[in-house]
Scaffold this active site. Structure first.
Site, PDB file in Angstrom:
ATOM      1  N   ALA A  24     -38.083 -47.286 -68.261  1.00  0.00           N
ATOM      2  CA  ALA A  24     -38.625 -48.293 -69.008  1.00  0.00           C
ATOM      3  C   ALA A  24     -38.337 -49.597 -68.152  1.00  0.00           C
ATOM      4  O   ALA A  24     -39.286 -50.512 -68.512  1.00  0.00           O
ATOM      5  CB  ALA A  24     -38.088 -48.195 -70.336  1.00  0.00           C
ATOM      6  N   HIS A 121     -41.861 -37.464 -69.127  1.00  0.00           N
ATOM      7  CA  HIS A 121     -41.844 -37.526 -70.682  1.00  0.00           C
ATOM      8  C   HIS A 121     -43.364 -37.653 -71.170  1.00  0.00           C
ATOM      9  O   HIS A 121     -43.255 -38.004 -72.247  1.00  0.00           O
ATOM     10  CB  HIS A 121     -40.879 -38.654 -71.095  1.00  0.00           C
ATOM     11  N   THR A 191     -34.112 -47.968 -64.848  1.00  0.00           N
ATOM     12  CA  THR A 191     -33.590 -47.086 -65.696  1.00  0.00           C
ATOM     13  C   THR A 191     -32.180 -47.047 -65.802  1.00  0.00           C
ATOM     14  O   THR A 191     -31.260 -47.167 -64.989  1.00  0.00           O
ATOM     15  CB  THR A 191     -33.977 -45.531 -65.138  1.00  0.00           C
ATOM     16  N   ASN A 214     -31.597 -52.499 -60.406  1.00  0.00           N
ATOM     17  CA  ASN A 214     -31.558 -52.572 -61.928  1.00  0.00           C
ATOM     18  C   ASN A 214     -31.067 -53.756 -62.204  1.00  0.00           C
ATOM     19  O   ASN A 214     -30.282 -54.174 -61.845  1.00  0.00           O
ATOM     20  CB  ASN A 214     -30.728 -51.460 -62.502  1.00  0.00           C
TER      21      ASN A 214
HETATM   22  P1  NAD Z   1     -33.792 -47.659 -70.980  1.00  0.00           P
HETATM   23  O1  NAD Z   1     -34.049 -48.664 -71.889  1.00  0.00           O
HETATM   24  O2  NAD Z   1     -32.719 -46.853 -71.285  1.00  0.00           O
HETATM   25  O3  NAD Z   1     -33.214 -48.528 -69.704  1.00  0.00           O
HETATM   26  C1  NAD Z   1     -33.793 -49.522 -68.861  1.00  0.00           C
HETATM   27  C2  NAD Z   1     -33.235 -50.090 -67.914  1.00  0.00           C
HETATM   28  O4  NAD Z   1     -33.906 -50.842 -67.288  1.00  0.00           O
HETATM   29  C3  NAD Z   1     -31.720 -51.010 -68.370  1.00  0.00           C
HETATM   30  O5  NAD Z   1     -30.689 -50.563 -67.547  1.00  0.00           O
HETATM   31  C4  NAD Z   1     -32.120 -52.331 -67.875  1.00  0.00           C
HETATM   32  O6  NAD Z   1     -31.209 -53.239 -67.580  1.00  0.00           O
HETATM   33  C5  NAD Z   1     -33.255 -52.193 -66.966  1.00  0.00           C
HETATM   34  N1  NAD Z   1     -34.410 -53.274 -66.793  1.00  0.00           N
HETATM   35  C6  NAD Z   1     -34.863 -53.819 -67.692  1.00  0.00           C
HETATM   36  N2  NAD Z   1     -36.200 -54.649 -67.117  1.00  0.00           N
HETATM   37  C7  NAD Z   1     -35.932 -54.659 -65.921  1.00  0.00           C
HETATM   38  C8  NAD Z   1     -36.527 -55.190 -64.943  1.00  0.00           C
HETATM   39  N3  NAD Z   1     -37.435 -55.927 -64.965  1.00  0.00           N
HETATM   40  N4  NAD Z   1     -36.066 -54.730 -63.520  1.00  0.00           N
HETATM   41  C9  NAD Z   1     -35.155 -53.893 -63.222  1.00  0.00           C
HETATM   42  N5  NAD Z   1     -34.507 -53.434 -64.210  1.00  0.00           N
HETATM   43  C10 NAD Z   1     -34.555 -53.429 -65.604  1.00  0.00           C
HETATM   44  O7  NAD Z   1     -34.861 -46.925 -70.065  1.00  0.00           O
HETATM   45  P2  NAD Z   1     -35.119 -45.231 -69.721  1.00  0.00           P
HETATM   46  O8  NAD Z   1     -33.618 -45.048 -68.581  1.00  0.00           O
HETATM   47  O9  NAD Z   1     -36.309 -45.275 -69.086  1.00  0.00           O
HETATM   48  O10 NAD Z   1     -34.429 -44.278 -70.886  1.00  0.00           O
HETATM   49  C11 NAD Z   1     -35.523 -44.829 -72.059  1.00  0.00           C
HETATM   50  C12 NAD Z   1     -36.524 -43.686 -72.546  1.00  0.00           C
HETATM   51  O11 NAD Z   1     -37.425 -44.385 -73.362  1.00  0.00           O
HETATM   52  C13 NAD Z   1     -37.271 -43.043 -71.523  1.00  0.00           C
HETATM   53  O12 NAD Z   1     -37.087 -41.787 -71.416  1.00  0.00           O
HETATM   54  C14 NAD Z   1     -38.485 -43.401 -71.738  1.00  0.00           C
HETATM   55  O13 NAD Z   1     -39.512 -42.200 -71.934  1.00  0.00           O
HETATM   56  C15 NAD Z   1     -38.832 -44.268 -73.144  1.00  0.00           C
HETATM   57  N6  NAD Z   1     -39.291 -45.482 -72.862  1.00  0.00           N
HETATM   58  C16 NAD Z   1     -40.602 -45.502 -72.306  1.00  0.00           C
HETATM   59  C17 NAD Z   1     -41.128 -46.733 -72.067  1.00  0.00           C
HETATM   60  C18 NAD Z   1     -42.605 -47.086 -71.307  1.00  0.00           C
HETATM   61  O14 NAD Z   1     -43.109 -46.060 -70.950  1.00  0.00           O
HETATM   62  N7  NAD Z   1     -42.814 -48.329 -70.607  1.00  0.00           N
HETATM   63  C19 NAD Z   1     -40.627 -47.939 -72.771  1.00  0.00           C
HETATM   64  C20 NAD Z   1     -39.578 -47.628 -73.739  1.00  0.00           C
HETATM   65  C21 NAD Z   1     -38.846 -46.443 -73.661  1.00  0.00           C
END
Ligand code: NAD
Ligand code: ZN
Length: 242
Positions: A24, A121, A191, A214
């Site tokens: 995300a 996903h 992530t 990250n």
């Molecule tokens: P997460 O929210 O758990 O983690 C996001 C990570 O990205 C965090 O560690 C954060 O510090 C980091 N981050 C945020 N912005 C950043 C940037 N600009 N540059 C670098 N790092 C950055 O997300 P996840 O690990 O993907 O798990 C969440 C679940 O939620 C996934 O399974 C996904 O399917 C879903 N999700 C998807 C979306 C989307 O499609 N855009 C959005 C929200 C959640």
């Protein structure tokens, strides 16, 4: 920071089978909130935590409420690819990058021009009727309706996304693991690496350069040879593809 970018550039130059594994955080610079950042969805207040709402059982028993949350917080019809999506597409065109493996469901990698995108996903851009299987591509069936979206047959339409309590697609897993085990460079970015089984696939990496980009710490920082704490779009935009 600049020395790290230089090191990252050198690793890119040396590599011919780069695989990107993201989440995300890759899309926050496109205006889509993630789950676990400070302004992520987990920090906002709802009646239920997001992983409860975005679960199979919640979808089945409280479909109305699921769709309220889903339309409000997970659908961003106007979002555009940012510098991270674009650079990854460029690296693929240059023959360097072989696959993007993403936990995201927003379709922005494809919109940026990436071809080999493995969506662990699923995607909000695909929907189907739970009764007759009819497919509804794009977001219109979600954004152009209110309440529970219905098929022309009367059945409930659901997004082709993997909800909590649901399994991942076997073919997508197989192809992801294959790419990761062939890669000479794995870039993990945006992530938290806490969602399984997705996060476990990176254990198949046997290549030379392991990179983590990250904003916050991850469980793999210790194993990586390059760790960059920063915004992934800002970091990747400094890398030359060729
Ligand atoms: P997460 O929210 O758990 O983690 C996001 C990570 O990205 C965090 O560690 C954060 O510090 C980091 N981050 C945020 N912005 C950043 C940037 N600009 N540059 C670098 N790092 C950055 O997300 P996840 O690990 O993907 O798990 C969440 C679940 O939620 C996934 O399974 C996904 O399917 C879903 N999700 C998807 C979306 C989307 O499609 N855009 C959005 C929200 C959640
Ligand atoms: Zn139907």
């Amino acid at each position: 920071m600049d020395a790290k970018i230089e090191k990252l550039q050198q690793a890119v130059n040396e590599s011919n089978y780069i695989v990107f594994f993201g989440g995300a955080g890759v899309s926050t610079e496109s205006g889509i909130p993630d789950f676990r950042s400070q302004d992520g969805l987990y920090s906002q207040k709802y009646k239920y935590p997001p992983e409860t709402i975005v679960s199979h059982s919640f979808f089945m028993y409280r479909t109305d409420e699921f769709y309220d949350f889903y339309r409000d917080k997970m659908i961003f019809a106007d979002a555009e690819p940012n510098a991270a999506h674009k650079k990854l597409a460029e690296l693929e065109k240059a023959g360097k990058l072989k696959a993007v493996i993403t936990q995201n469901i927003d379709g922005l990698h494809q919109k940026a021009g990436s071809r080999e995108v493995l969506e662990l996903h699923g995607s909000t851009l695909r929907n189907y009727c739970m009764d007759c299987g009819k497919r509804y591509d794009g977001l219109d069936i979600i954004t152009g309706t209110t309440g529970i979206p219905k098929c022309s047959c009367g059945g409930t339409v659901r997004p082709d996304v993997v909800l909590y309590e649901e399994g991942l697609d076997g073919d997508v897993i197989r192809r992801s693991v294959e790419h990761i085990s062939k890669a000479d460079m794995l870039i993990i970015g945006g992530t938290s690496l806490v969602v399984y089984p997705a996060a476990g696939f990176i254990d198949y990496f046997r290549g030379k350069h392991l990179v983590v980009i990250n904003m916050s710490e991850t469980s793999r920082d210790g194993a990586a040879d390059i760790v960059i704490k920063g915004k992934i779009g800002e970091v990747l935009s400094q890398i030359r593809a060729e």
